[in-house]
Design a protein around this motif. Sequence first.
Motif, PDB file in Angstrom:
ATOM      1  N   LEU A   1      -9.284  -5.025  -6.871  1.00  0.00           N
ATOM      2  CA  LEU A   1      -8.819  -4.878  -5.494  1.00  0.00           C
ATOM      3  C   LEU A   1      -9.923  -5.214  -4.496  1.00  0.00           C
ATOM      4  O   LEU A   1      -9.671  -5.817  -3.453  1.00  0.00           O
ATOM      5  N   LEU A   2     -11.154  -4.853  -4.819  1.00  0.00           N
ATOM      6  CA  LEU A   2     -12.274  -5.164  -3.923  1.00  0.00           C
ATOM      7  C   LEU A   2     -12.488  -6.674  -3.817  1.00  0.00           C
ATOM      8  O   LEU A   2     -12.869  -7.174  -2.753  1.00  0.00           O
ATOM      9  N   ASP A   3     -12.250  -7.404  -4.895  1.00  0.00           N
ATOM     10  CA  ASP A   3     -12.352  -8.866  -4.844  1.00  0.00           C
ATOM     11  C   ASP A   3     -11.253  -9.453  -3.966  1.00  0.00           C
ATOM     12  O   ASP A   3     -11.476 -10.435  -3.242  1.00  0.00           O
ATOM     13  N   LEU A   4     -10.060  -8.865  -4.045  1.00  0.00           N
ATOM     14  CA  LEU A   4      -8.957  -9.302  -3.189  1.00  0.00           C
ATOM     15  C   LEU A   4      -9.332  -9.159  -1.718  1.00  0.00           C
ATOM     16  O   LEU A   4      -9.117 -10.081  -0.913  1.00  0.00           O
ATOM     17  N   VAL A   5      -9.906  -8.019  -1.365  1.00  0.00           N
ATOM     18  CA  VAL A   5     -10.296  -7.791   0.026  1.00  0.00           C
ATOM     19  C   VAL A   5     -11.342  -8.822   0.460  1.00  0.00           C
ATOM     20  O   VAL A   5     -11.268  -9.370   1.570  1.00  0.00           O
TER      21      VAL A   5
ATOM     22  N   ARG B   1      -7.233   1.116   3.637  1.00  0.00           N
ATOM     23  CA  ARG B   1      -7.338   2.237   2.699  1.00  0.00           C
ATOM     24  C   ARG B   1      -7.296   1.692   1.274  1.00  0.00           C
ATOM     25  O   ARG B   1      -6.345   1.010   0.882  1.00  0.00           O
ATOM     26  N   LEU B   2      -8.321   1.997   0.513  1.00  0.00           N
ATOM     27  CA  LEU B   2      -8.427   1.539  -0.863  1.00  0.00           C
ATOM     28  C   LEU B   2      -8.328   2.768  -1.776  1.00  0.00           C
ATOM     29  O   LEU B   2      -9.256   3.600  -1.827  1.00  0.00           O
ATOM     30  N   PHE B   3      -7.209   2.872  -2.466  1.00  0.00           N
ATOM     31  CA  PHE B   3      -6.969   4.032  -3.312  1.00  0.00           C
ATOM     32  C   PHE B   3      -7.836   3.983  -4.564  1.00  0.00           C
ATOM     33  O   PHE B   3      -8.284   2.928  -4.996  1.00  0.00           O
ATOM     34  N   ASN B   4      -8.053   5.164  -5.129  1.00  0.00           N
ATOM     35  CA  ASN B   4      -8.944   5.324  -6.285  1.00  0.00           C
ATOM     36  C   ASN B   4     -10.322   4.740  -5.978  1.00  0.00           C
ATOM     37  O   ASN B   4     -10.982   4.197  -6.863  1.00  0.00           O
ATOM     38  N   HIS B   5     -10.712   4.857  -4.700  1.00  0.00           N
ATOM     39  CA  HIS B   5     -12.019   4.373  -4.237  1.00  0.00           C
ATOM     40  C   HIS B   5     -12.206   2.881  -4.535  1.00  0.00           C
ATOM     41  O   HIS B   5     -13.333   2.423  -4.768  1.00  0.00           O
TER      42      HIS B   5
ATOM     43  N   ARG C   1     -11.230   1.260  -7.094  1.00  0.00           N
ATOM     44  CA  ARG C   1     -11.304   0.937  -8.528  1.00  0.00           C
ATOM     45  C   ARG C   1      -9.890   0.714  -9.081  1.00  0.00           C
ATOM     46  O   ARG C   1      -9.394   1.473  -9.918  1.00  0.00           O
ATOM     47  N   MET C   2      -9.250  -0.309  -8.584  1.00  0.00           N
ATOM     48  CA  MET C   2      -7.889  -0.657  -8.991  1.00  0.00           C
ATOM     49  C   MET C   2      -7.877  -2.126  -9.400  1.00  0.00           C
ATOM     50  O   MET C   2      -8.593  -2.953  -8.838  1.00  0.00           O
TER      51      MET C   2
ATOM     52  N   ASP D   1       0.773   6.091  -8.703  1.00  0.00           N
ATOM     53  CA  ASP D   1       0.018   4.847  -8.889  1.00  0.00           C
ATOM     54  C   ASP D   1      -0.569   4.770 -10.294  1.00  0.00           C
ATOM     55  O   ASP D   1      -0.720   5.790 -10.980  1.00  0.00           O
ATOM     56  N   VAL D   2      -0.922   3.563 -10.703  1.00  0.00           N
ATOM     57  CA  VAL D   2      -1.655   3.360 -11.948  1.00  0.00           C
ATOM     58  C   VAL D   2      -2.919   2.566 -11.633  1.00  0.00           C
ATOM     59  O   VAL D   2      -2.970   1.833 -10.645  1.00  0.00           O
TER      60      VAL D   2
END
Length: 349
Positions: free
Chosen positions: A282-286, A220-224, A226-227, A308-309
């Motif tokens: 976050l997408l790069d982390l994944v 699950r990736l919050f804020n679509h 964009r974190m 969350d921020v």
Amino acid sequence: MSHSDWAAAIGRDTPVLVTGAAGFIGYHLSERLLAAGIPVVGLDNLNAYYDPRLKEARRDRLLDRPGFTFERVDLADREGLAGVFERHGPRRVVHLAAQAGVRHSLTHPHDYVDANITGFLNILEACRHREATHLVYASSSSVYGGNAKLPFDVEDSVDHPVSLYAATKKANELMAHSYSHLFGLPATGLRFFTVYGPWGRPDMAIQIFTKALYEGRPIRLFNHGRMERDFTYVDDIVEGVVRLIPRAPAPDPGFDRQAPDPATSWAPHRVFNIGNHRREQLLDLVAMLEELTGRTAIRELVEMQPGDVEATFADVSALEREVGFAPDTPLREGLARFVDWYRSFNGIG
């Protein structure tokens, strides 16, 4: 400051008290101090916020080390905590124990008052009455709350928390400052930024994502997705802490009460950021975790959660000026070490 410099400055005559020693950062800090020949009294209540078996495994590894003494005490137990100080006489205290987690605070707010407010008051009182020479305590990047200015600087206002967890950490800074002013207790607050690494907490994103990858479940990736987070490797956190332990703050003679600087004080109290001073998508982390695990993520894009921020990003110039160190472990390098540990700990071939 070299290894021998900070170790010699801390000394080996009296133990350092590390609260939360069976926790993630507390375990790594205790290992580092013990490796330098510094005795450690580790305090933890081994609660069930996450699997106590992980906490017990960390504690058991520490118990195998010469110089380590374990005390199972809850922070809210005023008499029990006072007894630890009476028995061991620590002069330097690193307070890492707390009720962690932003999302848990939405459903269990009383846990945060018991541990982070009442428990912290008990730590302050024990340090005051036992005349501790330095209290180093964990704050959090969450105190920056709704701030949109990046990077976060210790001179920024932190008056707009977006979770109760963040509010309790801001309260800790205020409480510590009042004890520094009233009783001359030297205290240093450390705002940690998204710590990760081997033996990490299972409620943190990197652990959750890695577990989901190996089990073939959605992430699950919050804020679509964009974190952005300032992911900081645990060894870098520990390096900052050990360099600060022997550097008890003094009153700032240049403090201007007509234009007060939140980063300093007329009292012996300071705050520092400890972060990797990088913004990571976050997408790069994944994507990095996919590469390291050899698995393909099932991405589930969801809305932002309350509390969350969107982004965290540390300005660590104050820390670098103080101790000549800034965290620098690249995210992929730290993740590789974490995944190696995760596979070993969970028996994944």
